[in-house]
Design an enzyme around this catalytic site. Structure first.
Site, PDB file in Angstrom:
ATOM      1  N   GLU A  98      37.376 -16.545  29.349  1.00 38.42           N
ATOM      2  CA  GLU A  98      37.296 -17.672  28.902  1.00 38.42           C
ATOM      3  C   GLU A  98      37.860 -17.335  27.993  1.00 38.42           C
ATOM      4  OE1 GLU A  98      32.670 -16.490  28.574  1.00 38.42           O
ATOM      5  OE2 GLU A  98      32.991 -17.255  26.808  1.00 38.42           O
ATOM      6  N   CYS A 111      41.104 -19.810  21.080  1.00 44.53           N
ATOM      7  CA  CYS A 111      40.541 -18.923  21.199  1.00 44.53           C
ATOM      8  C   CYS A 111      41.109 -17.768  22.740  1.00 44.53           C
ATOM      9  CB  CYS A 111      38.686 -18.583  20.843  1.00 44.53           C
ATOM     10  SG  CYS A 111      38.256 -16.852  20.933  1.00 44.53           S
ATOM     11  N   CYS A 118      34.625  -5.648  28.933  1.00 48.10           N
ATOM     12  CA  CYS A 118      35.074  -4.988  27.653  1.00 48.10           C
ATOM     13  C   CYS A 118      34.221  -3.711  27.615  1.00 48.10           C
ATOM     14  CB  CYS A 118      34.355  -5.453  26.607  1.00 48.10           C
ATOM     15  SG  CYS A 118      34.381  -4.524  24.908  1.00 48.10           S
ATOM     16  N   CYS A 122      29.037  -3.663  22.719  1.00 50.12           N
ATOM     17  CA  CYS A 122      28.193  -4.046  21.839  1.00 50.12           C
ATOM     18  C   CYS A 122      27.064  -4.525  22.164  1.00 50.12           C
ATOM     19  CB  CYS A 122      29.249  -5.001  21.112  1.00 50.12           C
ATOM     20  SG  CYS A 122      30.891  -4.107  20.494  1.00 50.12           S
ATOM     21  N   CYS A 125      26.302  -8.520  22.997  1.00 47.13           N
ATOM     22  CA  CYS A 125      27.260  -9.539  22.930  1.00 47.13           C
ATOM     23  C   CYS A 125      27.932  -9.756  24.991  1.00 47.13           C
ATOM     24  CB  CYS A 125      28.655  -8.461  22.517  1.00 47.13           C
ATOM     25  SG  CYS A 125      30.452  -9.378  23.535  1.00 47.13           S
ATOM     26  N   GLY A 170      36.810  -9.110  25.516  1.00 48.18           N
ATOM     27  CA  GLY A 170      37.874  -8.322  25.567  1.00 48.18           C
ATOM     28  C   GLY A 170      38.374  -7.558  23.686  1.00 48.18           C
ATOM     29  N   GLU A 171      38.766  -6.049  24.005  1.00 49.80           N
ATOM     30  CA  GLU A 171      38.920  -5.730  23.295  1.00 49.80           C
ATOM     31  C   GLU A 171      40.587  -5.479  22.956  1.00 49.80           C
ATOM     32  OE1 GLU A 171      37.813  -4.548  20.204  1.00 49.80           O
ATOM     33  OE2 GLU A 171      40.593  -4.113  19.585  1.00 49.80           O
ATOM     34  N   SER A 202      41.635  -9.516  16.428  1.00 49.43           N
ATOM     35  CA  SER A 202      39.690  -9.428  15.968  1.00 49.43           C
ATOM     36  C   SER A 202      39.696  -7.609  16.639  1.00 49.43           C
ATOM     37  CB  SER A 202      39.138 -10.197  16.323  1.00 49.43           C
ATOM     38  OG  SER A 202      37.333 -10.276  16.105  1.00 49.43           O
ATOM     39  N   SER A 225      35.544  -6.027  13.042  1.00 47.60           N
ATOM     40  CA  SER A 225      33.944  -6.165  13.392  1.00 47.60           C
ATOM     41  C   SER A 225      33.472  -5.076  13.204  1.00 47.60           C
ATOM     42  CB  SER A 225      33.963  -6.450  14.696  1.00 47.60           C
ATOM     43  OG  SER A 225      34.666  -7.604  15.060  1.00 47.60           O
ATOM     44  N   LEU A 226      32.520  -5.770  12.012  1.00 44.94           N
ATOM     45  CA  LEU A 226      31.589  -4.258  11.449  1.00 44.94           C
ATOM     46  C   LEU A 226      30.488  -4.446  11.729  1.00 44.94           C
ATOM     47  CD1 LEU A 226      33.304  -2.493   9.496  1.00 44.94           C
ATOM     48  CD2 LEU A 226      32.338  -3.644   7.766  1.00 44.94           C
ATOM     49  N   HIS A 227      29.369  -4.691  11.026  1.00 38.32           N
ATOM     50  CA  HIS A 227      28.250  -5.204  12.023  1.00 38.32           C
ATOM     51  C   HIS A 227      26.927  -3.720  10.989  1.00 38.32           C
ATOM     52  CE1 HIS A 227      30.029  -8.500  14.262  1.00 38.32           C
ATOM     53  NE2 HIS A 227      30.820  -7.462  15.373  1.00 38.32           N
ATOM     54  N   ASN A 301      24.464 -15.544  17.948  1.00 40.19           N
ATOM     55  CA  ASN A 301      24.094 -16.422  19.429  1.00 40.19           C
ATOM     56  C   ASN A 301      23.108 -15.477  19.953  1.00 40.19           C
ATOM     57  OD1 ASN A 301      24.518 -18.427  20.150  1.00 40.19           O
ATOM     58  ND2 ASN A 301      27.175 -18.202  20.750  1.00 40.19           N
ATOM     59  N   CYS A 344      31.237 -15.515  22.359  1.00 42.99           N
ATOM     60  CA  CYS A 344      31.871 -14.764  23.474  1.00 42.99           C
ATOM     61  C   CYS A 344      31.759 -14.164  24.733  1.00 42.99           C
ATOM     62  CB  CYS A 344      32.344 -13.448  22.942  1.00 42.99           C
ATOM     63  SG  CYS A 344      32.761 -11.790  23.593  1.00 42.99           S
TER      64      CYS A 344
END
Ligand code: SAH
Ligand code: SF4
Length: 354
Positions: A98, A111, A118, A122, A125, A170-171, A202, A225-227, A301, A344
């Site tokens: 994407e 983006c 990935c 998570c 995601c 992806g990371e 990110s 990215s903490l969350h 989302n 994502c």
């Protein structure tokens, strides 16, 4: 199969020309045509001197040479407000990734993805839910940026791509070398010339990658990215936290901030009842004490395999105020174009099985 010419650094491109008996000076014209102008067809290019024209004739588009093609569009969707366009691009081996183009006239943001799938898993995601497929090459990352620039040119918007965020699939820090090679090409002044300070990486919190960015003094923005503000809260959402625990991650951020003098952006996906209470916001503020931090709040989302819900607008506002009262800039990123599966990995997930 010809090799992607987008994979080559300036030096490597120059080396390829010199190996074929050309003078290094031709590298500049070829680089400009490829990267600054985004040319896909290099045949009989008016800026090329005869030796370079001959080289293109012999080496580009042949099985043992190079190609300068961008990945074709598999699926394209636009948000109803027309400000977000999302593309599923088809890579050479049939994998799809994407790429999103956002923005108003005169200023656009791309983006891009750094991996197909990935490995970080998570839970909320869509990319994490599909698992790891493979790393993207530097050229495949550059090609996504070139795709966006080509769309803007076709729109008559000219050269208006201003920002780049590595927030697609992806990371990025799990594919460190290819990502850095791509960013060097993308920020090269002779080519695309995107400002390094307008590039955001990110990460889910790959600690060795964060430390390496600092050590190498990479001039990009860092978003983490903490969350979750406690280990338990975080690792329930982000399994990678078991490998790089919260305490270690925050220590790495402090060290990054101290050695680079740069602000760090923290991303926080807000999920109703999981990580959106005012008490969590207060713990987050405590955790970030002493770090030059900006917090980006992103209401969830919803994705197929996760039953969480987005936080209500009211609770988002409260969470934001707690952070602001503690002295941290906090903004709410409305995922624009929610009607186009803007999260994502969601477009690819939706197209699977069709
Ligand atoms: N792997 C990197 C970059 C890609 S994800 C990272 O995790 O940071 C980019 C951002 O989108 C991350 O902050 C991620 O947590 C967030 N995100 C992913 N899926 C989401 C969803 N369904 N709703 C809201 N945010 C999501
Ligand atoms: Fe990977 Fe980022 Fe998705 Fe986590 S949020 S699974 S790290 S792409």
């Amino acid at each position: 199969m010809p090799r992607a010419i987008y994979d080559l650094s300036f030096q490597a491109l120059e080396g390829a020309l010199v190996a074929d008996g050309l003078r290094p000076i031709h590298a500049r014209s070829l680089w400009r045509a490829l990267h600054r102008d985004g040319a896909e067809d290099l045949t009989d290019h008016p800026d090329f001197l005869p030796p370079l024209r001959r080289w293109v004739g012999e080496r580009v588009g042949h099985a043992d040479g190079f190609h300068a093609l961008r990945p074709p569009v598999h699926t394209e969707i636009a948000s109803s407000d027309g400000l977000t366009r999302k593309y599923l691009l088809r890579l050479d081996d049939g994998q799809t990734v994407e790429t999103v183009l956002m923005g108003y006239t005169g200023r656009h943001t791309a983006c891009v993805s750094t991996q197909a799938g990935c490995a970080m898993g998570c839970v909320f995601c869509a990319t994490g839910q599909m698992g790891f497929v493979r790393h993207l090459t530097a050229g495949e990352i550059v090609a996504q940026v070139q795709h966006c620039r080509a769309v803007l040119r076709a729109d008559g918007a000219g050269n208006t791509l201003r920002n780049l965020v590595l927030m697609g699939m992806g990371e990025p820090l799990h594919n460190y070398d290819a990502v850095m090679a791509a960013l060097e090409i993308i920020t090269d002044r002779r080519g695309i010339n995107l400002g390094p300070a307008r590039v955001s990486i990110s990460t889910v919190g790959v600690v060795p990658g964060i430390l390496r960015l600092a050590e190498e003094q990479r001039p990009y923005r860092l978003a983490v990215s903490l969350h979750g503000a406690t280990e338990a809260e975080r690792s329930a959402l982000v399994p990678a936290s078991k490998r790089w625990p919260l305490a270690e991650l925050i220590a790495a951020c402090r060290s990054y901030g101290a050695s680079t003098g740069r602000r760090i952006f923290f991303e926080w996906t807000l999920i109703a009842g999981k990580n959106d209470s005012p008490a969590t916001a207060a713990r987050l503020a405590e955790l970030l004490q002493g770090i030059d931090a900006h917090v980006n709040l992103i209401p969830l989302n919803p994705t197929g395999a996760f039953d969480g819900l987005a936080t209500s607008a009211e609770a988002v506002g409260t969470f934001q105020r707690v952070l602001q009262d503690a002295g941290f800039p906090a903004t709410v990123r409305q995922r624009r174009g929610i009607d186009v599966a803007a999260g994502c990995g969601q477009l690819r997930a939706a197209r699977r099985g069709e």
